[in-house]
Design a protein around this motif. Structure first.
Motif, PDB file in Angstrom:
ATOM      1  N   THR A 233       0.853  -1.189   0.000  1.00 47.09           N
ATOM      2  CA  THR A 233       0.000   0.000   0.000  1.00 47.09           C
ATOM      3  C   THR A 233       0.889   1.240   0.000  1.00 47.09           C
ATOM      4  OG1 THR A 233      -1.720  -1.165   1.224  1.00 47.09           O
ATOM      5  CG2 THR A 233      -1.818   1.241   1.220  1.00 47.09           C
ATOM      6  N   THR A 234       0.669   2.136  -0.950  1.00 49.55           N
ATOM      7  CA  THR A 234       1.622   3.207  -1.246  1.00 49.55           C
ATOM      8  C   THR A 234       1.004   4.585  -1.082  1.00 49.55           C
ATOM      9  OG1 THR A 234       2.688   1.738  -2.858  1.00 49.55           O
ATOM     10  CG2 THR A 234       3.192   4.090  -3.014  1.00 49.55           C
ATOM     11  N   ALA A 235       1.776   5.493  -0.468  1.00 50.27           N
ATOM     12  CA  ALA A 235       1.378   6.892  -0.345  1.00 50.27           C
ATOM     13  C   ALA A 235       2.477   7.787  -0.897  1.00 50.27           C
ATOM     14  CB  ALA A 235       1.091   7.253   1.106  1.00 50.27           C
ATOM     15  N   ILE A 236       2.065   8.924  -1.461  1.00 50.32           N
ATOM     16  CA  ILE A 236       3.011   9.908  -1.993  1.00 50.32           C
ATOM     17  C   ILE A 236       2.699  11.256  -1.356  1.00 50.32           C
ATOM     18  CG2 ILE A 236       3.943  10.998  -4.060  1.00 50.32           C
ATOM     19  CD1 ILE A 236       2.769   8.676  -5.675  1.00 50.32           C
ATOM     20  N   LEU A 237       3.687  11.828  -0.679  1.00 51.51           N
ATOM     21  CA  LEU A 237       3.505  13.115  -0.009  1.00 51.51           C
ATOM     22  C   LEU A 237       4.348  14.186  -0.685  1.00 51.51           C
ATOM     23  CD1 LEU A 237       3.588  12.092   3.773  1.00 51.51           C
ATOM     24  CD2 LEU A 237       1.593  12.535   2.328  1.00 51.51           C
ATOM     25  N   ASP A 238       3.702  15.262  -1.083  1.00 48.24           N
ATOM     26  CA  ASP A 238       4.399  16.380  -1.695  1.00 48.24           C
ATOM     27  C   ASP A 238       4.620  17.453  -0.638  1.00 48.24           C
ATOM     28  OD1 ASP A 238       5.552  18.082  -3.490  1.00 48.24           O
ATOM     29  OD2 ASP A 238       3.678  18.726  -4.413  1.00 48.24           O
ATOM     30  N   THR A 239       5.437  17.120   0.359  1.00 44.53           N
ATOM     31  CA  THR A 239       5.687  18.027   1.482  1.00 44.53           C
ATOM     32  C   THR A 239       6.910  17.537   2.242  1.00 44.53           C
ATOM     33  OG1 THR A 239       4.688  19.045   3.435  1.00 44.53           O
ATOM     34  CG2 THR A 239       4.183  16.728   3.037  1.00 44.53           C
ATOM     35  N   ASP A 240       7.260  18.239   3.312  1.00 44.07           N
ATOM     36  CA  ASP A 240       8.317  17.790   4.224  1.00 44.07           C
ATOM     37  C   ASP A 240       7.674  17.116   5.429  1.00 44.07           C
ATOM     38  OD1 ASP A 240      10.593  18.866   2.824  1.00 44.07           O
ATOM     39  OD2 ASP A 240       9.956  20.857   3.505  1.00 44.07           O
ATOM     40  N   THR A 289       8.431  13.935  -1.411  1.00 41.39           N
ATOM     41  CA  THR A 289       9.220  14.806  -2.282  1.00 41.39           C
ATOM     42  C   THR A 289      10.165  15.701  -1.497  1.00 41.39           C
ATOM     43  OG1 THR A 289       7.487  16.504  -2.294  1.00 41.39           O
ATOM     44  CG2 THR A 289       7.397  14.830  -4.034  1.00 41.39           C
ATOM     45  N   GLY A 290       9.836  15.951  -0.234  1.00 42.20           N
ATOM     46  CA  GLY A 290      10.685  16.788   0.609  1.00 42.20           C
ATOM     47  C   GLY A 290      11.585  15.954   1.514  1.00 42.20           C
ATOM     48  N   ASP A 291      11.937  16.545   2.662  1.00 42.53           N
ATOM     49  CA  ASP A 291      12.824  15.881   3.617  1.00 42.53           C
ATOM     50  C   ASP A 291      12.005  15.201   4.712  1.00 42.53           C
ATOM     51  OD1 ASP A 291      15.124  16.790   2.298  1.00 42.53           O
ATOM     52  OD2 ASP A 291      15.051  18.702   3.373  1.00 42.53           O
ATOM     53  N   ILE A 292      12.553  14.129   5.264  1.00 42.21           N
ATOM     54  CA  ILE A 292      11.959  13.414   6.394  1.00 42.21           C
ATOM     55  C   ILE A 292      12.879  13.554   7.592  1.00 42.21           C
ATOM     56  CG2 ILE A 292      11.156  11.194   7.271  1.00 42.21           C
ATOM     57  CD1 ILE A 292      10.565  10.325   4.451  1.00 42.21           C
ATOM     58  N   ASP A 293      12.359  14.089   8.678  1.00 42.92           N
ATOM     59  CA  ASP A 293      13.151  14.221   9.901  1.00 42.92           C
ATOM     60  C   ASP A 293      13.621  12.844  10.365  1.00 42.92           C
ATOM     61  OD1 ASP A 293      13.345  14.329  13.048  1.00 42.92           O
ATOM     62  OD2 ASP A 293      13.507  16.420  12.346  1.00 42.92           O
TER      63      ASP A 293
END
Length: 521
Positions: A233-240, A289-293
């Protein structure tokens, strides 16, 4: 008696002006020079050009559009022929050299007509009338065949032959090219953006493969993450996925340890909330698409969620198309409809490089993972494959196929010349000149193939008159006159139509110019 007025000077001394025959001569010579620069690359036996950039970068190719784009061309008329190649490339993806050579020959023939005192307007009118006849000839040559996989593979092979790929390689690549197009084809046609080419040197060209999904350069954040996933199951986040500090520059006055701990706890709670929202949504595979802490990444890894960060926008679009996931700008209220399914994910190592293969559930996006021995080889393969994909799409979406190997051009010249006699006045000379210009294409093919161009053209005309179709079929180091359709040498009709249009428009535009004004300011 009225006093004679002196001519008024309206241009500054910084302007340079060329008028009349001098302007026409300069423009025609520039156009012919551009055409001659790519003439020897035409056909399956055409030669390559080595282009060396100002920084020392080397490009080896026989792709007309690439050659003209890399050349430092300053003359404005010559730039118009470069635009011919660009238009041809954008519209149908192939035939750029054909269009450029034809435009140059139309200018060369016009030069002789101008020497015979034909007015440029007469030549322009004749060329446009001849172009209409050329389109009729292409339509007459269009084959009444089903565009099945075998036919489309023949189109792909014909496009790639001679483009630095080798005959064996062409046979190897034609099938995945057609498979790629067929897998993303819909009733509305083919969206070229649904097919991506990813290159990597270091292996034989035969190792090129079709991926029913996307190839990306990124690897999972967690080194311990599994290298294989199925039905994820896949999600795409356009954020940090980082702590939100707000857009304003703010200062916080912390006076004791308790306040500091509260601030840290609030930050941790927010980051844990990100991870919890992803877990609660049932996500198993996450692309951001952004950074992951690092702390979010740690929480995700603990929940066995495979996460990727810094995914490019084009890759994110492709993953969305392949998996059916929507690109989300926030984690609030994630619904099942926002999620997609990755049929298979694998992280593969090639030498010192790692790539991730994301295969979709419905193959709405596909990729060609192209291999080659060197960077120069894979670069030329990429250009050849782009052309092959474009011509297969053009054959499917824009009007079928015709015999290749110069057969369409022989038919055009014959049809145009046959109708010229029925045209009254000097325009007849321009129409005949158009046919002569088109003749130069099979002549050049013959010359590049190692045949005598005059003998080849005579044989082509004779066979065309007798059987209705004749082309130059390459055999070993030379060639022979035959039926290209019997040899599975096929071109999209759209490529021929576009070459006629773009070459005629460029040549006639140049011919109508009788005044060139240039400014140093």
């Amino acid at each position: 008696m009225a006093q004679r007025q002196q001519p008024m000077v309206i241009l500054s001394e910084d302007n340079e002006r060329t008028q009349g025959e001098d302007a026409q001569d300069s423009n025609i010579r520039a156009g012919k020079a551009v055409a001659n620069s790519v003439r020897t690359t035409l056909g399956p036996k055409g030669m390559d050009k080595m282009l060396v950039g100002s920084s020392g970068d080397v490009t080896i190719t026989n792709d007309g559009a690439t050659i003209l784009n890399e050349m430092d061309i300053e003359h404005p008329a010559a730039q118009m022929l470069v635009e011919v190649a660009e238009t041809q490339e954008i519209e149908v993806g192939d035939g750029t050299t054909t269009a450029s050579v034809l435009a140059g020959e139309l200018l060369a023939e016009a030069e002789e007509l101008l020497d015979q005192d034909l007015h440029p307007t007469v030549i322009v009118e004749g060329y446009h009338e001849a172009a209409k006849l050329a389109h009729e000839a292409v339509d007459d040559q269009t084959l009444a065949v089903d565009l099945d996989d075998d036919t489309l593979e023949a189109v792909a092979r014909s496009s790639m032959t001679g483009k630095g790929t080798g005959d064996v390689t062409v046979d190897t690549l034609a099938e995945p090219v057609v498979s790629a197009v067929q897998q993303v084809a819909t009733d509305a046609g083919v969206d070229r953006e649904d097919i991506h080419i990813h290159t990597h040197p270091g292996a034989s060209t035969s190792a090129t493969e079709l991926i029913e999904g996307v190839v990306i350069d990124e690897t999972p954040l967690d080194d311990a993450a599994p290298s294989q996933l199925a039905e994820a199951t896949t999600a795409i986040l356009d954020t940090d996925l980082e702590f939100d500090t707000g857009e304003a520059d703010a200062e916080y006055n912390i006076t004791d340890v308790d306040q500091l701990n509260e601030a840290i706890a609030a930050e941790e709670e927010e980051l844990e909330g990100y991870a919890d929202a992803i877990v609660d949504a049932g996500v198993e595979l996450l692309f951001v698409t952004g950074d992951i802490d690092d702390r979010v990444a740690s929480h995700l890894a603990a929940e066995e969620i495979v996460a990727f960060e810094d995914i490019g926008s084009s890759d994110a679009d492709a993953i969305a198309a392949a998996t059916g996931a929507r690109q989300l700008g926030t984690l609030e209220d994630i619904e099942d409809a926002d999620l997609g399914t990755t049929a298979a994910l694998s992280v593969e190592t090639y030498g010192e490089d790692e790539f991730t293969f994301v295969e979709g559930a419905d193959a709405a996006h596909v990729s060609l993972f192209v291999r080659g021995s060197t960077d120069h080889v894979v670069d030329e393969l990429e250009r050849a494959l782009n052309d092959a994909l474009d011509v297969v799409i053009a054959a499917l979406d824009a009007g079928g196929v015709v015999g290749g190997a110069g057969a369409a051009e022989v038919a055009i010249a014959d049809h145009v010349r046959g109708h010229a006699a029925s045209v009254e006045g000097r325009k007849q000379l321009a129409i005949e000149a158009f046919a002569t210009a088109v003749d130069e294409l099979p002549r050049t093919l013959a010359e590049n193939t190692g045949m005598d161009p005059i003998d080849a053209l005579v044989d082509l005309r004779a066979r065309h008159d007798a059987q209705g179709r004749a082309g130059l079929v390459s055999t070993g180091r030379s060639g022979t006159v035959g039926d290209p359709v019997e040899e599975d040498i096929l071109d999209p009709a759209a490529v021929k139509h576009e070459a006629v249009d773009s070459a005629t428009e460029a040549a006639t535009m140049i011919l109508r110019i009788d005044d060139v004004i240039s400014s140093d300011g």
